[in-house]
Design an enzyme around this catalytic site. Structure first.
Site, PDB file in Angstrom:
ATOM      1  N   CYS A 204      40.737  38.312 -37.852  1.00  0.00           N
ATOM      2  CA  CYS A 204      40.519  39.299 -36.790  1.00  0.00           C
ATOM      3  C   CYS A 204      39.435  40.295 -37.201  1.00  0.00           C
ATOM      4  CB  CYS A 204      41.812  40.039 -36.480  1.00  0.00           C
ATOM      5  SG  CYS A 204      42.927  39.165 -35.387  1.00  0.00           S
TER       6      CYS A 204
ATOM      7  N   CYS B 219      65.852  28.888 -61.843  1.00  0.00           N
ATOM      8  CA  CYS B 219      66.433  30.209 -61.586  1.00  0.00           C
ATOM      9  C   CYS B 219      67.123  30.294 -60.233  1.00  0.00           C
ATOM     10  CB  CYS B 219      65.352  31.292 -61.627  1.00  0.00           C
ATOM     11  SG  CYS B 219      64.705  31.589 -63.279  1.00  0.00           S
TER      12      CYS B 219
ATOM     13  N   CYS C 143      56.550  36.280 -59.700  1.00  0.00           N
ATOM     14  CA  CYS C 143      57.528  35.395 -60.329  1.00  0.00           C
ATOM     15  C   CYS C 143      56.805  34.400 -61.229  1.00  0.00           C
ATOM     16  CB  CYS C 143      58.276  34.645 -59.232  1.00  0.00           C
ATOM     17  SG  CYS C 143      60.024  34.478 -59.517  1.00  0.00           S
TER      18      CYS C 143
ATOM     19  N   CYS D 153      43.181  46.787 -33.565  1.00  0.00           N
ATOM     20  CA  CYS D 153      44.206  45.767 -33.290  1.00  0.00           C
ATOM     21  C   CYS D 153      44.866  46.087 -31.956  1.00  0.00           C
ATOM     22  CB  CYS D 153      45.275  45.757 -34.383  1.00  0.00           C
ATOM     23  SG  CYS D 153      44.686  45.722 -36.074  1.00  0.00           S
TER      24      CYS D 153
END
Lengths: 152, 172, 109, 251
Positions: D212, D70, D104, D167
């Protein structure tokens, strides 16, 4: 013809081994494990100083992968083997590299270091003679860490 | 900058207000706190009282052992203090610099002040990255084994406080 | 990851020229010293030997131990003296073998 | 030794000083690891690129289709990975590279699903991301993506885990400081998938997020949840403009 870099390894601090009158007993932090590993491979033979170079960074960021190059002094006859020891690793014997012509007495690899230590490279000639050098390496993060939270 | 919209215990309280608040181990004892802060339920260490900027009385009436405190501070799965602080722990080559150097902490802080900073630092400074070691309150998404547990026990905190209170810069 | 190698081998050289071979092979090199999250020791699984045959001669062999980093990298040099096959070979402690073959053509001046 | 440390610190401080907030983790590497990343032969992440190329050409599923059938050459997917995650208005959800490849695989090839963080999936994501090496990260965060983006920002700033850290606590407030010997990064994600020496292997952005979370003793996030993808979107936006480095090398 394609030519490739000499070793592909980065420029880095190259520390030559200690000066004359090198003996094992003078090696800082020589461990029982190293003594046993050397005894197992070389019996009672003890190395002279020199005849081999060890190229490694003096400050290592992560002990899981440390670039090293070991090469024999090109002005001497080629040794039959090069050996590398990491005295403070769980297994001090790092590797042995066996050479037949037309191979050159030189190799590069990446090793693990469990912490700061004095690496030791040896050249072994077919007549039984040994030459050695040692290089001190500081390791920021050691390999073999078991605890996740110590691995930041 | 504090994390936006983040419920932190004690965030809206002045130090003077905090003086009067007692944190309790039991849900009953913690009711006042829960009502004030709308924080989640969770286990806590012993009741303690913040006086000035310290906690005068040892947590749970425990007696701290400096030698045990040194071990708790060094152990990676417990205190792991040197990850952020310079400390006289010569076996660790590299110490963090996130928090203040603690090698002579006893010359700057009293045991009561040290106790507050270890046990409930964010009661004093909600924006600090140093978590409360004695509280499990207001925590979110805690992994299973640690849920409802404070980082250190009363005894461990007292041990660490005893050790830190002995550090005057003379230790190697 | 399954055993596979990246190798860089010149295909041509002048007689007497020094040639470098670089190799990188996918392997965890599990040391046998590590402990998993349940406190169990992870069994050792390593490559134990690397070798290079040039024109039928074993010119290099290397004992690989747990102190060699995961995904082992090895580079070495030799003098090109005759045209011939180059065979690189890795052997693991579970009997696995990986072989990469190439040919070096030596041009005489 | 102290001198070396000082030099290392100085080097890391000066690198990319013009853009202190968005500095690739590459700038925190020493000379050896920079050289390892830059060396397309020795960079261990290239093992996954090689494997990805083999998989790219391998036919699978009932119609024996390969990626190549493809898409042609992998390079045709250049300028994709640097724009992910992206919001799909038709499905009303975020997709990252892993999910696009997995979709896919199951929907077009009708082949066996690739499991998250499996070596095969990592090989394909690394191959595709590698095509965009050098292109700036550029994700769309407005329009229909804005809700997810704000969710990602909130997630970035929310303290979590027993250690009660967000974070932002580490990667904004403390970036540049040292945890033990390790300098805290700015949390840029332009190197992924990357070879991390600590893992001795390759990992995706979602693996780093999981790591983390474990480090602060927080519950793992489902790597395919919209929440996790929203955080990834926010991280990619924070890293905007940085050149994609996949496969990078990090400590």
């Amino acid at each position: 013809m394609k030519r490739y870099g000499h070793s592909g390894l980065p420029r880095r601090a190259v520390i030559q081994g200690m000066a004359a009158s090198f003996t094992l007993s003078l090696m800082p932090r020589a461990s029982a494990g190293l003594e046993a590993a050397l005894q197992a491979r070389f019996g009672d033979r003890r190395p002279d100083t020199g005849g081999v170079e060890l190229e490694v960074s003096s400050l290592v960021e992560n002990g899981n992968s440390v670039a090293v190059t070991v090469r024999a002094d090109p002005s001497q006859p080629s040794p039959s083997a090069l050996h590398l020891f990491m005295p403070r690793n769980p297994e001090p014997w790092g590797t042995s590299f066996h050479i037949q012509p037309p191979a050159l007495a030189e190799f590069s690899t990446r090793i693990r270091l469990s912490g700061s230590q004095d690496l030791m490279a040896l050249a072994e000639w077919s007549d039984g003679r040994l030459g050695a050098t040692a290089v001190s390496v500081m390791v920021t993060l050691g390999a073999c860490a078991d605890d996740l939270y110590g691995e930041f | 900058m504090p994390a936006a919209g983040m419920p932190v215990p004690g965030r809206k309280l002045s130090v003077i207000e905090m003086k009067r608040i007692r944190l309790g181990r039991t849900r009953h004892g913690g009711l006042l706190l829960l009502a004030l802060l709308a924080s989640g339920a969770g286990a806590d260490c012993a009741t303690f009282e913040i006086v000035g900027d310290g906690i005068t009385l040892p947590l749970g009436g425990q007696t701290g052992n400096p030698e045990a405190g040194r071990r708790v501070a060094a152990e990676r799965q417990r205190g792991d203090c040197s990850i952020c602080h310079q400390l006289p722990l010569p076996n660790d080559h590299f110490h963090g610099n996130v928090g203040p150097d603690l090698t002579a902490i006893s010359t700057r802080l009293t045991p009561a002040q040290i106790r507050l900073r270890v046990a409930a630092n964010r009661q004093m400074n909600p924006e600090s990255v140093m978590p409360d070691y004695c509280s499990s309150r207001g925590r979110h998404e805690v992994a299973g084994p640690y849920a409802g547990e404070p980082i250190l026990t009363d005894q461990e905190i007292e041990d660490v406080v005893a050790w830190l209170s002995s550090l005057d810069g003379s230790a190697p | 990851m399954s055993l596979s190698a990246r190798v860089r081998i010149p295909t041509e050289a002048r007689a007497g020229e020094v040639i470098e071979i670089r190799t990188l092979v996918s392997h965890p090199m599990e040391t046998g010293f590590r402990v998993d999250s349940f406190g169990r020791r992870v069994p050792r699984k390593i490559l134990t030997r690397f070798s290079c045959h040039y024109d039928g001669r074993e010119i290099v062999s290397m004992d690989l131990r747990p102190g060699i980093a995961a995904n082992p990298y090895v580079a070495f040099r030799f003098v090109a003296d005759v045209s011939g096959a180059i065979e690189l070979r890795w052997e693991g402690d579970e009997g696995e073998v990986l072989i990469e073959r190439s040919h070096l053509e030596v041009i005489r001046a | 030794m102290k001198c070396w440390l000082l030099l290392l610190l100085l080097a890391t401080c000066c690198a990319g000083a013009d853009q202190p907030d968005r500095r690739s983790g590459y700038s925190l590497l020493g000379p050896d690891l920079r050289a390892l990343q830059d060396d397309d032969f020795a960079n261990p992440g290239m093992l996954w690129v090689d494997r990805g190329e083999r998989l790219w050409n391998a036919a699978s599923g009932p119609n024996q289709q390969s990626c190549r059938d493809c898409h042609g050459d992998p390079v045709n997917l250049r300028d994709l990975a640097n724009r992910l995650p992206r919001f799909d208005a038709t499905t009303n959800r975020l997709d990252n590279l892993d999910m696009l490849i997995r979709q896919c695989r199951t929907q077009r090839q009708q082949a066996e699903a690739l499991t998250h963080e499996s070596e095969d999936l990592l090989a394909l994501t690394t191959l595709v991301a590698h095509q965009s090496r050098g292109l700036p990260l550029e994700v769309v965060v407005d329009g229909p993506a804005s809700t997810a983006f704000e969710q990602g920002r909130a997630s970035f700033e929310r303290r979590r885990g027993q250690l009660d850290l967000s974070c932002a606590d580490c990667h904004e407030k403390l970036r540049g400081a040292r945890l033990r010997g390790e300098t805290i990064s700015a949390g840029m994600v332009n190197g992924f998938p990357l070879y991390r020496l600590t893992w001795e292997g390759l990992g995706s952005r979602q693996r780093m997020i999981r790591w983390c979370n474990e480090a602060v003793r927080a519950k793992p996030m489902d790597p395919e949840s919209q929440r996790a993808l929203a955080l990834e979107l926010y991280l990619a936006w924070r890293s905007r403009g940085l050149a994609l480095e996949a496969p990078a090398v990090r400590r």
